[in-house]
Motif scaffolding. Structure first.
Motif, PDB file in Angstrom:
ATOM      1  N   HIS A 124       0.839  -1.215   0.000  1.00  0.00           N
ATOM      2  CA  HIS A 124       0.000   0.000   0.000  1.00  0.00           C
ATOM      3  C   HIS A 124       0.865   1.253   0.000  1.00  0.00           C
ATOM      4  O   HIS A 124       0.615   2.211  -0.759  1.00  0.00           O
ATOM      5  CB  HIS A 124      -0.904   0.007   1.237  1.00  0.00           C
ATOM      6  CG  HIS A 124      -1.908  -1.088   1.285  1.00  0.00           C
ATOM      7  ND1 HIS A 124      -2.801  -1.326   0.271  1.00  0.00           N
ATOM      8  CD2 HIS A 124      -2.170  -2.023   2.252  1.00  0.00           C
ATOM      9  CE1 HIS A 124      -3.576  -2.347   0.601  1.00  0.00           C
ATOM     10  NE2 HIS A 124      -3.210  -2.787   1.793  1.00  0.00           N
TER      11      HIS A 124
ATOM     12  N   THR B 136      -4.917   2.016  -4.653  1.00  0.00           N
ATOM     13  CA  THR B 136      -4.807   0.808  -3.837  1.00  0.00           C
ATOM     14  C   THR B 136      -6.123   0.560  -3.105  1.00  0.00           C
ATOM     15  O   THR B 136      -6.848   1.500  -2.774  1.00  0.00           O
ATOM     16  CB  THR B 136      -3.638   0.913  -2.833  1.00  0.00           C
ATOM     17  OG1 THR B 136      -3.416  -0.354  -2.235  1.00  0.00           O
ATOM     18  CG2 THR B 136      -3.906   1.938  -1.752  1.00  0.00           C
TER      19      THR B 136
ATOM     20  N   ALA C  39      -5.108   5.987   1.834  1.00  0.00           N
ATOM     21  CA  ALA C  39      -5.676   5.207   0.731  1.00  0.00           C
ATOM     22  C   ALA C  39      -7.054   5.714   0.322  1.00  0.00           C
ATOM     23  O   ALA C  39      -7.516   5.425  -0.796  1.00  0.00           O
ATOM     24  CB  ALA C  39      -5.754   3.733   1.118  1.00  0.00           C
TER      25      ALA C  39
END
Length: 414
Positions: free
Chosen positions: A202, A212, A235
């Protein structure tokens, strides 16, 4: 009529709400619940459950005689230890789900998700990832998503990168190279947000502004592990944090194992970067194999127990060897655009020589030139054979003549 309408505090006829309810009632990968919902629909399945709690015998027998009950029975593996009859299977499930029925409140769960800025995805939504259909009755009832809600678009080009929590510096370095290379090729990197290889995948993807997906074993309001919460929050800007359990849910071993099937299904291919023989990452690889998805494994030092699981995958033929991002992309991508170019080996002038010419070349001294007779003796050839080949070696600039003697051409000084 088969169902008696129960007194729910919500509308079970709303498929979105009903699926949110089932994600609370049944644990992930409960194939009996999945088969029941597939056969009846999420709302009617809730109504059947309410009736089964009140009149278990009648509800089970009546449904078991119909096709939905047979479909539930067929969903079980042949070696499943649960009751073999449809009625027994259904009622065993109903007893599990009934424990959570009284406190069921999907509206509250959806309101909390809305406050987090999240989205509930259900099958039929154009943003639902098509790869999950391959899971059959073990597919999630719904996905609780924070970040980019269009998981169908995110997973159109995707690779699941997984590995051990107890990673080594080697494994993390390889993961960074793979993740960066895949992100630069516009692949979404899917992983589980755990320590070790997951976090490295990640983090490297986000460092190059790639997309991601973090698949949690907990709910999206309880980012786990907490030490990686900042990474997961990052993220949300370039991807999504996803769970199949509703807000307020905590992680435990079974949920970690169950989420591996979703990680495998969301990736067009799965690559195991580093894994010991008992690593949970091997579970993801096994799920990918069961879904007929390509599996790759990164080889490590033969003395490293941290790579023993990868070596087992390679040795058994369950995975192909992956050494760089290009090879990972080839596994998951389009063969017309993502195939690894043919590896070009640098050509050498002597590559085209026949066997006799090569023997003459090998017999030529490097420093002090030698007469033809000496070269013939070393090569084990006749003088005419040597003389015939020396001309071609001279033309190819592999040999040079000095006062009637011969030696190899000296490489130019740098």
């Amino acid at each position: 009529m088969l169902f008696n309408l129960p007194r729910f505090t919500f509308d079970p006829g709303d498929d979105r709400i009903a699926r949110a309810a089932w994600s609370r009632l049944a644990e992930p990968a409960d194939t009996v619940a999945g088969a029941l919902v597939d056969a009846l629909g999420a709302g009617p399945a809730l109504e059947w459950l309410a009736q089964a709690v009140g009149a278990p015998g009648d509800a089970a027998r009546e449904l078991a005689r119909l096709e939905p009950g047979q479909q539930v029975a067929r969903s079980l593996a042949p070696d499943d230890a649960r009751p073999a009859s449809p009625a027994g299977v259904l009622m065993a499930g109903a007893r599990r789900w009934a424990q959570r029925l009284e406190s069921l409140n999907p509206i509250k769960d959806l309101e909390l998700l809305d406050r987090l800025g999240g989205t509930l995805l259900v099958p039929g939504d154009p943003r639902w990832p098509a790869g999950l259909e391959d899971l059959g009755p073990s597919a999630p009832f719904a996905l609780w998503v924070r970040g980019q809600a269009d998981l169908a678009a995110l997973t159109r080009r995707s690779v699941s990168l997984v590995g051990s929590r107890a990673s080594t510096g080697y494994g993390e370095a390889v993961t960074r190279d793979l993740a960066c290379g895949l992100a630069e090729r516009r692949f979404t990197v899917v992983s589980g947000g755990a320590y070790g290889i997951d976090a490295a995948a990640h983090r490297a993807t986000l460092a190059v502004r790639g997309n991601t997906i973090v698949l949690l074993a907990s709910s999206v309001d309880r980012l786990y592990p907490a030490a990686n919460s900042r990474l997961m929050e990052a993220a949300l800007e370039n991807g999504a944090v996803v769970s199949e359990v509703p807000p307020g849910s905590v992680p435990f071993r079974q949920r970690f194992l169950a989420r591996n099937r979703v990680i495998a299904a969301l990736g067009r291919a799965t690559v195991v970067v580093e894994a010991a023989r008992r690593s949970g990452a091997l579970s993801t690889a096994n799920h990918a194999t069961g879904l007929a998805r390509p599996v790759g494994a990164v080889p490590g030092p033969v003395t490293s127990m941290a790579s023993a699981g990868c070596h087992d995958l390679l040795r058994s033929g369950a995975a192909v060897c992956v050494t760089d991002a290009a090879e990972a992309a080839e596994l998951a991508g389009d063969l017309t655009t993502d195939a690894v170019p043919e590896r070009v080996v640098e050509a050498r002038a002597e590559d085209g020589l026949d066997q006799v010419a090569r023997r003459v070349l090998d017999a030529l001294p490097v420093r002090q030139a030698a007469p033809i007779e000496s070269v013939a003796t070393v090569a084990g050839l006749s003088i005419p054979e040597v003389r015939a080949k020396l001309g071609s070696l001279l033309i190819a600039d592999l040999a040079e003549k000095d006062a009637g003697r011969w030696r190899r051409t000296r490489p130019p000084r740098s």
